[in-house]
Design an enzyme around this catalytic site. Structure first.
Site, mmCIF file in Angstrom:
data_model
loop_
_atom_site.group_PDB
_atom_site.id
_atom_site.type_symbol
_atom_site.label_atom_id
_atom_site.label_comp_id
_atom_site.label_asym_id
_atom_site.label_seq_id
_atom_site.Cartn_x
_atom_site.Cartn_y
_atom_site.Cartn_z
ATOM 1 N N ILE B 141 19.611 -5.696 33.596
ATOM 2 C CA ILE B 141 18.544 -6.213 32.746
ATOM 3 C C ILE B 141 18.012 -7.553 33.235
ATOM 4 C CG2 ILE B 141 19.423 -5.004 30.708
ATOM 5 C CD1 ILE B 141 20.295 -7.725 29.600
ATOM 6 N N GLU B 142 18.588 -8.061 34.309
ATOM 7 C CA GLU B 142 18.109 -9.343 34.835
ATOM 8 C C GLU B 142 17.345 -9.103 36.126
ATOM 9 O OE1 GLU B 142 20.914 -12.693 34.396
ATOM 10 O OE2 GLU B 142 22.036 -11.454 32.998
ATOM 11 N N MET B 143 18.018 -9.136 37.284
ATOM 12 C CA MET B 143 17.283 -8.954 38.538
ATOM 13 C C MET B 143 17.436 -7.546 39.123
ATOM 14 S SD MET B 143 18.240 -12.759 39.802
ATOM 15 C CE MET B 143 17.418 -12.963 41.364
#
Lengths: 406, 345
Positions: B141-143
């Site tokens: 959900i980040e990078m």
């Protein structure tokens, strides 16, 4: 033609320089060797501290022990001792359980003359007689407070120390912060017929209420040390200060309890807990416990009792120093690590100090040890919280001893 | 030339050369003693990991990686996206937005003075900056870029490959990518604030209000119970009640430590330049420092695991204001390191 000469001259100069350098550098190397020789000499001069041969102790065989007398308060009844099945780290050290069925056993103080061992635990202060192997409740009737959020411990009186052979100082933990008391009791040479109530103290010091010196008042008086004409109490109320409180003794009477040394401000680490005097009585030695949910943050600290100034603050790598004591025979310093985050790491440690460095060497693993105290012969008494078993009627704490040799 | 003269001139020559050598050696020595990362007033020396000492080249490489969006799957997100220099090395939202608009569950911690943190993430699950750096890269959900792919991408860029070879003696690996980023992060330091100068003797460095706020911070408001030390954190975990009134409160540190008492406990944040990194708390629920002080003033949010250091403070409105002023004015460094994106390979 001319520039060729110049070149030759340059080259010659270069070679000469190189040669001189080589020659010169070889002398430097020789000098270094000479210096090294000097160092070697110094090394030889340093003597290896003699290592004591570990004393061989045979683990004691099981022997049925006497039933201990039953004190009045409900649950806690010190039972007959069961020999502890301890796996010692070094073969020389054996922990012998003396009294079981204690809840949150904390401070230990040994009476001059009789050699009786006084232990504080949730329900009160007990007197243990090593010769007769009897344990009797001396002071009881305390309320109960809770320490921790999970695990939680019911606690009563915490720290104990003798002001003189007839007067026992008890640092309480049974009340909320700002209501906590330090009480001084007259104790005799023999166990009492019946225990006395905790408010029958000859002197009551405190409470240290919320105010300028303490944001919400002081509480949980874990450690008590008497020396240099005063009583010192480690307090755990205001974490911006980390107070050690002081009561000056005059003509056998303890003066008012005043916040005295702000250990948090001096060291930036929370929670002064363990407290003792150095063997020469000149230094106040305090274990800064740090945060229970952070490993390795404990400090061993030294203060000048006359000025209250910090003289040394040393990292130990231990998790939660609960007790500190110097061996009267060997002058070695020992600490217990309660090790809140991981009880398997807890135990009794020898603290070896070399300049600014402390090496904590584990002597033996213990399941949540609290206080330690040496008697005159060098026997080391310990309190251990232990782990609650299936039977809620049986408290897991104990008083134990390691025979002289540390 | 006679032999005697040649000896004399040779000695002089060698003496001269030795001197020149000595001078240049001592110059290089003193340059080696000059710290690679200068630490501002009020901060202690940085403890570098033995296997990751700082060098100017490593810092430059780490900085490029920190700002490089190619470390995310769709090339839109870099470390700097959620830990932005102009936003206090945090992210001005309650939760940062990651890959394909997904939102995280906890507020972005600041990188300011992270060089001194014993633990990283709100639950303290990483014990070093090196350990922390790779987490967000691979987090879906980040990078959302696996470490393997990240390494491949970096090595496919000649400018990076060259730097890694020069600095680490090998191509980029997971490990040395983390080492480079961590080393850069150790340069994000805030100190030399009015508080430090006041402590150093400049009694005019803090306004009257900030001075009163400082007394409260270390006294009646009891902030230094946990916000202590040069970076104003005890590196420990506390339940101050934030989020405990939610339906399913975030368990925080308990998930890592398995200690019952750690339920709802989160790492004490550091406080320098705190005015820059709103919103506050692990759930980003407080937009202003005044809200934060009000939370503590009322005794936090009662719950079974509330720390005993949290209690009603009984601060007057003036005292609340002074405390906020101390934090805003007193803890803001004079040389805030607002780094800009460097040229990327």
């Amino acid at each position: 033609m001319q520039w060729n000469l110049q070149r030759i001259l340059k080259a010659t100069a270069f070679c000469l320089t190189a040669a001189c350098l080589l020659l010169g550098s070889s002398y430097l190397v020789a000098d270094e060797k000479g210096d090294k020789k000097g160092d070697d000499k110094k090394e030889a001069a340093k003597e290896e501290p003699k290592k004591e041969a570990p004393k061989k102790e045979e683990p004691k065989k099981e022997e049925p022990k006497k039933e201990e007398t039953k004190p009045a308060p409900k649950k806690e009844e010190p039972k007959k001792e069961e020999p502890k099945k301890e796996e010692p780290k070094k073969p020389a050290v054996t922990v012998k359980t003396l009294v079981t069925n204690l809840e949150s056993p904390s401070g230990i103080a040994i009476q001059d003359g009789t050699g009786h061992v006084f232990v504080a635990s949730r329900y009160g202060v007990y007197r243990y007689d090593a010769k007769g192997k009897t344990v009797d409740l001396e002071i009881a009737g305390y309320p109960t407070d809770v320490y921790g959020k999970g695990p939680k411990y019911n606690i009563g009186p915490l720290g104990v120390a003798f002001m003189d052979k007839d007067h026992l100082v008890v640092g309480d933990g049974s009340r909320p912060d700002a209501e906590e008391l330090v009480r001084i009791y007259k104790v005799g040479d023999k166990p009492l017929e019946k225990w006395v109530k905790e408010d029958t103290a000859v002197q009551t010091l405190g409470p240290i209420k919320a105010g300028d010196k303490s944001a919400k008042g002081e509480g949980n008086f874990y450690g008590v040390a008497v020396g240099d004409g005063a009583i010192y109490i480690t307090c755990n109320g205001d974490d911006t200060k980390g107070w050690v409180a002081k009561s000056v003794i005059k003509d056998g009477k303890a003066g008012p309890l005043e916040p005295s040394i702000a250990t948090k401000e001096a060291t930036n680490v929370d929670a002064p807990v363990a407290i003792t005097f150095s063997p020469d009585g000149k230094e106040l030695v305090i274990g800064q416990m740090g945060e229970v949910n952070v490993a390795g943050d404990c400090l061993l600290t030294f203060y000048d009792p006359k000025t209250g100034k910090l003289t040394k603050s040393l990292k130990t790598g231990l998790n939660d120093i609960a007790g500190l004591a110097y061996s009267p025979k060997t002058k070695k310093l020992y600490a217990t690590d309660f090790s809140w985050v991981d009880a398997t790491k807890g135990g009794l440690f020898e603290l070896k100090i070399d300049g600014d460095k402390v090496t904590a060497e584990k002597v033996i693993s213990l399941d949540k040890p609290a206080a330690i105290a040496f008697d005159k012969e060098g026997n080391l008494y310990l309190t251990v919280f232990g782990t609650q078993g299936k039977d809620p009627e049986k408290s897991p704490g104990s008083l134990a001893v390691i025979k002289a040799g540390l | 030339m006679t032999t005697a003269t040649s000896r004399i001139s040779a000695r002089t020559l060698s003496a001269g050369v030795v001197c020149a050598l000595a001078i240049s050696f001592s110059i290089s020595l003193s340059q080696a003693e000059e710290p690679v990362i200068k630490v501002p007033l009020g901060l202690p020396p940085i403890q570098f990991p033995e296997d990751n000492p700082p060098t100017a080249e490593k810092i430059a490489l780490g900085k490029q990686l920190y700002f490089d969006k190619r470390l995310s799957r769709d090339n839109t997100i870099s470390c700097a996206s959620c830990h932005a220099p102009e936003k206090g090395y945090s992210n001005a939202d309650q939760f940062a937005t990651g890959f394909k608009g997904q939102k995280g569950g906890r507020n972005s911690p600041t990188v300011i003075n992270a060089a001194y943190n014993k633990f990283h993430f709100w639950d303290g699950r990483a014990g070093s900056l090196e350990e922390q750096a790779l987490g967000p890269i691979a987090n879906p959900i980040e990078m959302n870029l696996t470490h393997k792919e990240a390494v491949e991408r970096i090595n496919a860029i000649p400018g990076y490959k060259k730097q890694f070879q020069k600095i680490f003696g090998s191509d980029a690996t997971e490990e040395n990518i983390a080492k480079a980023i961590a080393t850069y992060e150790r340069t994000i330091l805030c100190g030399d604030a009015p508080y430090d100068r006041f402590k150093a003797g400049d009694k005019k460095a803090l306004s009257e209000s900030a001075q009163r706020g400082m007394q409260l911070f270390f006294g009646k408001a009891a902030c230094s119970s946990c916000h202590s030390g040069p970076t104003f954190t005890d590196h420990a975990f506390h339940n101050i009640g934030v989020g405990m009134d939610a339906k399913e409160p975030d368990a925080g540190r308990k998930a890592i430590s398995n200690l019952g008492g750690d339920h709802g406990s989160f790492k004490t944040p550091a406080l320098r330049d705190i005015a820059r990194s709103a919103p506050y708390m692990h759930d980003g629920s407080m937009k202003t420092l005044k809200e934060v002080v009000d939370h503590y003033n009322k005794g936090g949010i009662p719950n079974e695991f509330l720390d005993e250091e949290i209690f009603k403070l009984n601060l007057t409105p003036q005292e609340v204001d002074d405390l906020v002023t101390f934090m805003k004015e007193g803890l803001s460094s004079s040389n805030y390191p607002e780094h800009k994106e460097p040229e990327l390979p």
